[in-house]
Design an enzyme around this catalytic site. Structure first.
Site: not given
Ligand SMILES: Cc1ncc(COP(=O)(O)O)c(C=O)c1O
Length: 358
Positions: A35, A130, A255, A303
């Site tokens: 992801k 969550r 800066y 930047m």
């Molecule tokens: C539901 C779920 N599983 C697995 C992962 C992978 O987590 P990590 O990057 O800590 O291994 C995430 C990451 O946020 C997640 O939201």
């Protein structure tokens, strides 16, 4: 000459780290979590390289899954955040996507859609609050899905809130909740482990593990680097020195003049800034490697540029090589100087650095 800022991704390191996760849990199948553009490493390139190796990929949402399918990815893909709209179930069916579900509305929409889904993971809230159904209602969702005949396999999943904290008993407590629910659900497969749990917790064998950040060689723990865990850092972020000057005691840099020289120093300006994803809140002293010599940030991050104290680098010249993080400098060390975590540094990089794959 192009701006000399490059993100080099070593794909074989990602494969090494995935296989290491599998080797730690030989009876489990493993998602490769790609992801957020594979945590900034380029989801398409990473998934294409790993497609014939992984058991399945995991992404957050359907758009990320479709990008992978459009690039020819054949492995199963799981939606960790589930569907956001009822219409997404037909995309899941058409593209062979698996999904998490965590509430009645998602299950109603699936059943109403009449779509057939290969695997659905019922997510249980074991204490993070969550996502996830209340533990006492998990069996009900599992049964509804099982009896619907629209799902080939129903599984149970959860996510820990504190698995990066090895001293806390929270993970053991959350695991106990998961095990109780899992037992009540009968003989179905489970999935609980992110990287921290894969690496350090005593998780149930079998089922599915979900390593994310560790695939990229980054540690989920504050006080230990990926390298120390046997991981190979996948990304090296490099640039070059584009300007040099000698400053005198009392001179200030950048800066608001936040760095003040205590003696004569050599300051190098390097082509990288917060517009590229280098953290603006990196403090004076943040480590930076110049010509293989450890140096430190001097002055506020702009930047497009940073300023670095290179007084200890012999024969420094324009064009000297700079490593911002990577093979030599763990991203975790930069994160520790920037009030953040390695996860954030790699995922929030912008599209400006050129990317090359090894
Ligand atoms: C539901 C779920 N599983 C697995 C992962 C992978 O987590 P990590 O990057 O800590 O291994 C995430 C990451 O946020 C997640 O939201």
């Amino acid at each position: 000459m192009a701006r000399p800022l490059t993100k080099t991704v070593n794909l074989s390191s990602i494969k090494h780290n995935y296989l290491l996760a599998k080797a730690l849990h030989p009876t489990s199948k493993a998602f490769a979590v790609v992801k957020a553009n594979a945590y900034g490493h380029g989801a398409v390139a990473v998934a294409q390289y790993l497609d014939s190796t992984v058991d399945a990929f995991a992404v957050a949402a359907v758009e990320e899954a479709l990008e992978l399918r459009e690039s020819g990815i054949k492995s199963p893909i799981m939606l960790l955040e589930g569907v956001f709209e009822a219409s997404e179930w037909s995309l899941c069916e058409r593209h062979g996507l698996w999904s998490a579900v965590e509430n009645d509305a998602q299950v109603d929409a699936l059943i109403d859609s009449g779509c057939h889904i290969e695997k659905v993971f019922v997510k249980v809230d074991v204490g993070m609050h969550r996502l996830g159904v209340d533990p006492d209602r998990a069996t009900e969702l599992v049964e509804r899905l099982r009896q619907s005949n629209y799902v080939n396999e129903v599984l149970l999943m959860s996510h820990f809130s504190s698995s990066d904290d090895l001293l806390s008993d929270t993970t053991s407590k959350q695991l106990a909740v998961f095990k109780r629910v899992h037992k009540n659900c009968g003989n179905i497969e489970g999935s609980v482990a992110n990287s921290a749990a894969v690496l350090k917790w005593d998780i149930p064998e079998g089922g599915w593990i979900r390593p994310g950040v560790m695939l990229y060689g980054i540690s989920p723990f504050n006080d230990i680097t990926g390298k120390e865990l046997g991981l190979k850092m996948a990304m090296t972020f490099t640039s070059k020195v584009i300007s040099l000057r000698v400053i005198q005691k009392g001179d200030r840099v950048g800066y608001a003049g936040s760095f003040e020289a205590q003696k004569e120093e050599i300051i190098a300006t390097v082509a990288v800034g917060y517009g590229d994803g280098y953290p603006r809140n990196a403090i004076n002293g943040t480590p930076i490697i110049v010509n293989n010599i450890p140096c430190s940030l001097a002055g506020r991050v702009s930047m497009d540029m940073i300023t670095v104290n290179v007084s200890n680098v012999p024969d420094i010249t324009l064009g000297a090589n700079v490593e911002l993080w990577g093979d030599t400098l763990p991203v975790e060390h930069v994160a520790n100087h920037s009030s953040t975590i390695g996860y954030e540094l790699v995922t929030r990089m912008t599209s400006r650095p050129r990317i090359q794959y090894r």
